[in-house]
Write an enzyme that holds these catalytic residues in place. Structure first.
Site, short mmCIF file in Angstrom:
data_model
loop_
_atom_site.label_atom_id
_atom_site.label_comp_id
_atom_site.label_asym_id
_atom_site.label_seq_id
_atom_site.Cartn_x
_atom_site.Cartn_y
_atom_site.Cartn_z
N CYS A 23 0.83 -1.20 0.00
CA CYS A 23 0.00 0.00 0.00
C CYS A 23 0.87 1.26 0.00
O CYS A 23 2.05 1.22 0.31
CB CYS A 23 -0.90 0.01 1.22
SG CYS A 23 -1.84 -1.53 1.42
N ARG A 40 1.29 1.82 -5.91
CA ARG A 40 1.52 0.84 -4.85
C ARG A 40 0.24 0.09 -4.47
O ARG A 40 0.28 -0.86 -3.68
CB ARG A 40 2.09 1.52 -3.61
CG ARG A 40 3.41 2.22 -3.84
CD ARG A 40 3.92 2.85 -2.56
NE ARG A 40 4.39 1.83 -1.64
CZ ARG A 40 5.65 1.41 -1.55
NH1 ARG A 40 6.58 1.94 -2.33
NH2 ARG A 40 5.99 0.49 -0.69
N TRP A 90 -3.74 -1.91 -1.50
CA TRP A 90 -3.75 -3.16 -2.27
C TRP A 90 -4.26 -4.21 -1.30
O TRP A 90 -3.61 -4.52 -0.30
CB TRP A 90 -2.35 -3.49 -2.76
CG TRP A 90 -2.30 -4.66 -3.71
CD1 TRP A 90 -2.52 -4.64 -5.05
CD2 TRP A 90 -1.99 -6.02 -3.38
NE1 TRP A 90 -2.38 -5.90 -5.58
CE2 TRP A 90 -2.05 -6.77 -4.58
CE3 TRP A 90 -1.68 -6.68 -2.19
CZ2 TRP A 90 -1.80 -8.13 -4.62
CZ3 TRP A 90 -1.42 -8.05 -2.23
CH2 TRP A 90 -1.49 -8.76 -3.44
N ASN A 102 0.60 -0.56 6.04
CA ASN A 102 1.11 -1.28 4.88
C ASN A 102 1.73 -2.57 5.38
O ASN A 102 2.53 -2.54 6.32
CB ASN A 102 2.16 -0.43 4.14
CG ASN A 102 2.82 -1.19 2.99
OD1 ASN A 102 2.26 -2.13 2.46
ND2 ASN A 102 4.02 -0.77 2.63
N GLY A 103 1.37 -3.70 4.78
CA GLY A 103 1.98 -4.97 5.18
C GLY A 103 0.94 -5.96 5.68
O GLY A 103 -0.26 -5.81 5.46
N GLU A 121 10.70 -12.17 -20.44
CA GLU A 121 10.25 -10.83 -20.10
C GLU A 121 9.16 -10.34 -21.06
O GLU A 121 8.19 -9.70 -20.64
CB GLU A 121 11.43 -9.86 -20.10
CG GLU A 121 11.07 -8.38 -19.93
CD GLU A 121 10.40 -8.04 -18.62
OE1 GLU A 121 9.92 -6.90 -18.48
OE2 GLU A 121 10.34 -8.91 -17.72
N LYS A 143 5.46 -9.17 -19.76
CA LYS A 143 4.87 -7.87 -20.03
C LYS A 143 3.47 -8.00 -20.62
O LYS A 143 2.56 -7.27 -20.25
CB LYS A 143 5.76 -7.07 -21.00
CG LYS A 143 6.94 -6.39 -20.37
CD LYS A 143 6.49 -5.28 -19.43
CE LYS A 143 7.46 -5.10 -18.28
NZ LYS A 143 7.51 -6.18 -17.32
N GLU A 176 1.03 -9.17 -17.94
CA GLU A 176 0.76 -8.17 -16.91
C GLU A 176 -0.29 -7.15 -17.33
O GLU A 176 -1.15 -6.78 -16.53
CB GLU A 176 2.05 -7.41 -16.56
CG GLU A 176 3.03 -8.18 -15.71
CD GLU A 176 4.27 -7.36 -15.43
OE1 GLU A 176 4.64 -7.22 -14.24
OE2 GLU A 176 4.89 -6.85 -16.39
N HIS A 222 10.85 -30.23 -27.32
CA HIS A 222 10.65 -31.04 -26.11
C HIS A 222 9.28 -30.80 -25.49
O HIS A 222 9.09 -31.03 -24.30
CB HIS A 222 11.76 -30.75 -25.10
CG HIS A 222 13.12 -31.11 -25.59
ND1 HIS A 222 13.63 -32.39 -25.51
CD2 HIS A 222 14.07 -30.36 -26.21
CE1 HIS A 222 14.84 -32.41 -26.03
NE2 HIS A 222 15.14 -31.20 -26.47
N LYS A 261 3.04 -2.09 -7.57
CA LYS A 261 4.43 -1.91 -7.97
C LYS A 261 5.42 -2.54 -7.00
O LYS A 261 6.34 -3.23 -7.39
CB LYS A 261 4.72 -0.41 -8.10
CG LYS A 261 6.11 -0.08 -8.62
CD LYS A 261 6.23 -0.42 -10.08
CE LYS A 261 7.55 0.02 -10.67
NZ LYS A 261 7.68 -0.45 -12.05
#
Length: 613
Positions: free
Chosen positions: A2, A27, A76, A102-103, A482, A486, A489, A505, A608
């Protein structure tokens, strides 16, 4: 994950809180809220589910009373869904006390049961309200907010940053941190708290970093820091190296578009001051030559995008410094009892410097005698302070949740580190590598200029695509990973990256007519063998009807007969190709998500800075 902000001073706090939250919304954006002590000494609070705009609209319709003390939060969700009731702040002591958090408080259930037994009732599902109620109980005993706060934080377990204020004490905000970020902003006749410097950089660039298990009290004229036992502590001062304008869109359609375009500058700033007389010399690592000479093993630990930068770093460090290098996901590293010791260097990578999985991996490594070095983009962050040394990237603030310029800067820092170690260990034989490094910003700019419109148009044509695959070999493999991340996301479609050699394979079973596949083709100048194998992979998937989009260096004619689309990057050394080839993949993901009408800056379910495990 957060965002939190606190303020005491002469100005209307509500405006400062909302502006700070706007710069912290990356955040978390499930809900937002503020609490203010007004000019009459009364505490007012407003919180709304949804993005910050919902709170702004509510306050515009019915403003809180003017006040000069306040705290704000953007959430969040962890405990309890994103609802008005679960949003922060949470109130206690007859609504005279406000708390934001936060946490995750791991022992909240036991504390809740303790409080329920005393007759306390709860309005939300959150662990934060338990902390608020506990603080209200302790305050009722003493009437001293700092003493009550100290008692509470010593009972909490887990990761948390807490801010609190009480209407009995206008002009005072108290905060504490354990395994979660908190920084102090120093103003003239005013002071600030924030989960990072973006909360207050508009008003001051002078800051203090506080450490693990520390408590801070701010008034307009004073800042006091103690440990959890009440002992005085000296906080570390630092100056923020960027201003508020760097964290604003500045006319761009999105923060992500801005940050993709800023990559030449981010890479150039990361290189700046670290090349002298044709050699890489990183000033922050002065005096550590003996360490680099004595190590027999390097472990790079990171999560998500940073772990793909780490994979590129593995190739560079092994090639230039000739030391065995492994890459470990931070959230797996400490749970498998790895073999490490004083001959091991553990390198951590984190944009925020607060990634909880990575922080715990660093602490684990130190406890077992390994030396630690962090690569980080954020001043005053926890991971650099927990490490023996730090190499800062200088990408500036990255606001979009999906990382772009921070990723490029991380790879650049790893290339610098590999070249620095190669020089110290006298194993570097590539005389052109340092010269190549200096040309990277210009070459990134060239990719942006020449391929942006081409790639964006390609993405627009593929807006209805349900799945995209990415193939790469050697340093192209991490970039394939990556590229897939992207796309996942920000566009919410299936995407996977593979080592091209794995194609036969199993993954080739996914190829069907029309399946889009990006293939990163290495330069034939560096390895004709690897290049020919990738071209063979292209032929294999093309024969099965795949739509092949190739990223290859300028002048590579061998790929032309087998590609539906070719995206060109400038000629570069093998270790430098990843910084160039990732740029079209970033543009593609951004353009496809935009074509689907999605918010590229704030993708669903993500935030983030991952400050919880």
């Amino acid at each position: 994950m957060c965002g939190i902000v606190g303020y005491v001073g002469p100005r209307p706090s509500q405006d400062i809180l909302l502006a700070g939250l706007a710069r912290l919304e990356y955040r978390g954006y499930d809900s937002a809220g503020v609490a203010v002590i007004d000019g009459n000494g009364d505490l007012g609070m407003r919180k709304k589910a949804g993005k910050l705009s919902m709170l702004r609209d509510s306050l515009a319709d019915a403003p809180l009373g003017d006040g000069t003390t306040g705290i704000g939060h953007t959430r969040w969700a962890t405990h309890g869904g994103p609802t008005d009731v679960n949003a922060h702040p949470h109130l206690a002591d007859d609504d005279k006390l406000a708390v934001i958090h936060n946490g995750i408080i791991e022992n909240f259930s036991a504390l809740r049961e303790e409080l329920l037994a005393e007759g306390v009732t709860f309005r939300s599902e959150t662990d934060t309200e338990v902390a608020a109620a506990f603080l209200g109980r302790e305050y009722a005993k003493s009437g001293n907010l700092q003493d009550a706060f100290q008692n509470v934080v010593n009972r909490l377990e887990g990761a948390f940053t807490l801010l609190a204020m009480h209407e009995d004490h206008p002009g005072l905000v108290v905060g504490a941190r354990r395994n979660s970020p908190l920084v102090i902003g120093l103003g003239e006749g005013e002071n600030f708290l924030g989960s990072d410097v973006a909360a207050f950089v508009e008003h001051t660039r002078k800051a203090l970093a506080i450490g693990q298990d520390q408590i801070v009290s701010i008034t307009p004229d004073a800042v006091t820091v103690t440990d959890f036992d009440g002992n005085s502590v000296e906080a570390e001062p630092f100056d923020v190296s960027w201003d508020a304008a760097a964290a604003e869109k500045g006319g761009w359609s999105s923060f992500m578009a801005k940050e993709v375009a800023e990559q030449p500058e981010a890479v150039a700033n990361t290189i700046l001051g670290r090349v002298h007389d044709g050699q890489v010399v990183i000033p922050e690592l002065d005096g550590l030559d003996e360490l680099f000479i004595g190590i027999n093993r390097v472990i790079i630990t990171a999560c998500g995008t940073a772990s793909y930068a780490a994979l590129v770093g593995k190739y560079a460090i092994e090639q230039w410094a000739r030391v065995a290098t492994d890459v470990e996901l931070a959230h797996e590293f400490r749970y498998r009892d790895p073999v490490i010791g004083d001959d091991t260097l553990v390198i951590s990578i984190s944009q925020s410097g607060e990634t909880m999985d990575t922080l715990m991996a660093v602490k684990y490594a130190r406890e077992r005698g390994a030396r630690t070095l962090s690569i980080c983009n954020t001043q005053g962050a926890t991971i650099p302070r927990e490490s023996d040394a730090v190499v800062y990237t200088h990408a500036g603030p990255e606001v979009a949740v999906a990382s772009t310029k921070a990723f490029s800067a991380q790879i650049t820092a790893l290339l610098l580190l590999g070249l620095h170690m190669g020089r110290v260990r006298q194993t570097l034989t590539d005389d052109t590598a340092v010269e190549e490094l200096a040309t990277l910003p210009e070459k990134i700019a060239s990719v942006l200029e020449k391929e942006h419109d081409h790639v964006s148009q390609l993405a627009g044509w593929m807006a209805d695509t349900r799945s995209v695959l990415f193939l790469g070999r050697h340093v192209g493999y991490p970039i394939a990973l990556e590229g897939a991340l992207k796309l996942k996301e920000i566009s919410y479609i299936h995407a996977e990256g593979f080592a091209a050699g794995e194609l036969k394979h199993g993954p080739i079973a996914l190829i069907e007519p029309g399946q889009p596949v990006f293939v990163l083709v290495p330069s034939p100048r560096h390895s004709a063998l690897i290049h020919s194998k990738v071209v063979s992979n292209i032929q294999e998937i093309r024969a099965r009807g795949a739509r092949v989009i190739v990223i290859a260096e300028e002048g590579d004619a061998a790929v032309l007969p087998f590609a539906d689309e070719v995206i060109h990057i400038p000629l570069a050394g093998a270790m430098f190709e990843p910084v160039l080839s990732v740029v079209p993949l970033q543009i593609f993901a951004m353009a496809l998500a935009t074509a689907k009408g999605l918010d590229v800056d704030q993708p669903r379910n993500l935030a983030k800075s991952v400050t919880v495990e």
